[in-house]
Design a protein around this motif. Structure first.
Motif, PDB file in Angstrom:
ATOM      1  N   PRO A  21       0.825  -1.205   0.000  1.00  7.71           N
ATOM      2  CA  PRO A  21       0.000   0.000   0.000  1.00  7.71           C
ATOM      3  C   PRO A  21       0.868   1.267   0.000  1.00  7.71           C
ATOM      4  O   PRO A  21       2.008   1.260   0.477  1.00  7.71           O
ATOM      5  N   VAL A  22       0.306   2.324  -0.527  1.00  6.61           N
ATOM      6  CA  VAL A  22       1.017   3.612  -0.579  1.00  6.61           C
ATOM      7  C   VAL A  22       1.078   4.212   0.820  1.00  6.61           C
ATOM      8  O   VAL A  22       0.048   4.384   1.477  1.00  6.61           O
ATOM      9  N   ARG A  23       2.286   4.530   1.282  1.00  9.73           N
ATOM     10  CA  ARG A  23       2.470   5.155   2.590  1.00  9.73           C
ATOM     11  C   ARG A  23       2.579   6.667   2.490  1.00  9.73           C
ATOM     12  O   ARG A  23       2.208   7.386   3.409  1.00  9.73           O
ATOM     13  N   ARG A  24       3.159   7.125   1.402  1.00 15.02           N
ATOM     14  CA  ARG A  24       3.318   8.561   1.195  1.00 15.02           C
ATOM     15  C   ARG A  24       3.155   8.872  -0.301  1.00 15.02           C
ATOM     16  O   ARG A  24       3.578   8.100  -1.158  1.00 15.02           O
ATOM     17  N   VAL A  25       2.545   9.999  -0.585  1.00 17.21           N
ATOM     18  CA  VAL A  25       2.528  10.551  -1.939  1.00 17.21           C
ATOM     19  C   VAL A  25       3.308  11.861  -1.883  1.00 17.21           C
ATOM     20  O   VAL A  25       2.938  12.782  -1.150  1.00 17.21           O
ATOM     21  N   VAL A  26       4.405  11.910  -2.609  1.00 19.57           N
ATOM     22  CA  VAL A  26       5.267  13.097  -2.632  1.00 19.57           C
ATOM     23  C   VAL A  26       5.051  13.798  -3.970  1.00 19.57           C
ATOM     24  O   VAL A  26       5.284  13.218  -5.032  1.00 19.57           O
ATOM     25  N   VAL A  27       4.609  15.048  -3.917  1.00 23.01           N
ATOM     26  CA  VAL A  27       4.269  15.803  -5.122  1.00 23.01           C
ATOM     27  C   VAL A  27       5.237  16.966  -5.275  1.00 23.01           C
ATOM     28  O   VAL A  27       5.485  17.712  -4.329  1.00 23.01           O
TER      29      VAL A  27
END
Length: 393
Positions: free
Chosen positions: A140-146
């Protein structure tokens, strides 16, 4: 939040820290900022690009100063919001970006989104790329860095390219029209012209072909300078002799010999430079002085302190100053002389010559300046360091 490295992710990994006593998510000044400051010596607010980080629930936990500037949304308003509310991005067709990409529920093998143009509310364009950080490759995605970048720099580049294309097309049209016209006329009516008329038309064709060749050479130089690929073939260069050759060419072309004053200080350091590129610099500066200046054109060649800090305690550079007695360059234009397309008050030409001159001089490790000459005209001074090849040192 803190920042560390992960062999699994092969990139910077963002991991959670305890929330503040009030239950609020950690902001840029405490969690993430402290972690970056402790381990890398940087704070998110020091980054040049916008940085937005969302946690495993899709809530924003970092919104740096550049992101605030680009989006006109404050960190206080963005922190704790769902990512799609803090950054309501749309693609150029009006579709909501986060619904399309679905970072938390999409393909488990996806690790991010490449940079592309998206729209903020109000229609402002922004360049956006995203990275999805997972506990393991398909987890699963733990962080989305934009990452967010303003498009203004790209727009300026595109405007410069468009202007360059327009100028080049205009400059090419005139000589090519002339070449086409004269050659078509000669082919159709060769027997009707005298030898003198034929010679005059062929000389015009030759001059226009040379003009096209020079323009193409300028474009190639611009490309190499902008990409850092300008090649130098260093050889011993006698700067005094090089200047003398250019003066003799002008005198042979009809300029009065007493219009030029050449001063050479001896001894000069042994200079290693690209002779063809040095000739290009001298040709441009002398042509500007002859065409746009007035009175005596003075050229001084002296030894000087190197413009490079490591050599600045020695006379390890050659300095060349070209000045005239004309009206000079207005003070308000001094800082634009070496930019693309600068042509002063007189029109004509591409306005690329001095930009190329600066690129050539700097490729040699030298420097060039412009100012007002003692006689009131323009004064250009460039310095080239000795730069003896390593195998001769």
């Amino acid at each position: 939040m803190t920042v560390g490295t992960s062999g699994t992710l092969g990139a910077w990994e963002l991991r959670s820290e305890p929330a503040s006593p009030h239950g609020d998510p950690a902001g840029p000044g405490d969690g993430l900022g402290a972690g970056l400051g402790a381990e890398l010596g940087i704070d998110p607010d020091d980054l040049p690009d916008g940085l937005v980080v969302a946690d495993e629930h899709g809530r924003v936990i970092c919104f740096n100063a550049a992101a605030q500037r680009i989006t006109a949304v404050t960190a206080a308003d963005a922190l704790g919001l769902r990512l799609e509310r803090a950054l309501p991005l749309e693609d150029l067709e009006g579709r909501r970006w986060w619904q399309l990409t679905d970072p938390y529920g999409g393909l488990a093998i996806r690790n991010g989104q490449p940079e592309r143009n998206l729209l903020l509310p109000g229609g402002r364009e922004v360049l956006v790329s995203a990275r999805y950080l997972r506990t393991h490759p398909t987890g699963p995605v733990r962080r989305v860095v934009v990452s967010l970048r303003d498009t203004e720099a790209r727009r300026r580049t595109e405007r410069n390219h468009a202007e360059l294309i327009a100028i080049v097309a205009h400059e090419l049209r005139s000589p090519l029209t002339s070449v086409k016209g004269f050659t078509a006329t000669l082919l159709a009516k060769w027997e009707r012209f005298t030898d003198d008329q034929k010679k005059l038309m062929l000389e015009t064709v030759d001059a226009d072909a040379n003009r096209v060749t020079r323009l193409i050479a300028e474009l190639l130089d611009i490309s190499r300078i902008d990409s850092g690929r300008l090649e130098l073939r260093r050889q011993p260069v006698d700067m005094g002799a090089a200047v003398g050759r250019h003066i003799q060419a002008y005198v042979a072309a009809g300029q009065p010999a007493d219009r030029f004053l050449l001063r050479i200080e001896h001894p000069l350091p042994a200079l290693w430079a690209d002779p063809d590129k040095v000739d290009q610099v001298l040709s441009n500066l002398l042509e500007n002085a002859v065409r746009h200046g007035e009175g005596t054109v003075t050229i001084e060649v002296t030894a000087a302190l190197s413009p490079r800090e490591e050599d600045a305690d020695q006379n390890t550079a050659t300095s060349v100053t070209v000045s005239d007695e004309g009206p000079g360059i207005p003070e308000e234009s001094m800082n634009r002389v070496f930019t693309r397309f600068w042509r002063g008050s007189k029109r004509g030409g591409t306005g690329l010559g001095l930009y190329i001159v600066k690129g050539i001089v700097e490729a040699h490790g030298g420097s060039i300046t412009v100012g007002r000459a003692p006689g009131g005209g323009a004064e250009f001074r460039f310095m080239l360091p000795v730069s003896t090849p390593a195998y001769l040192q």
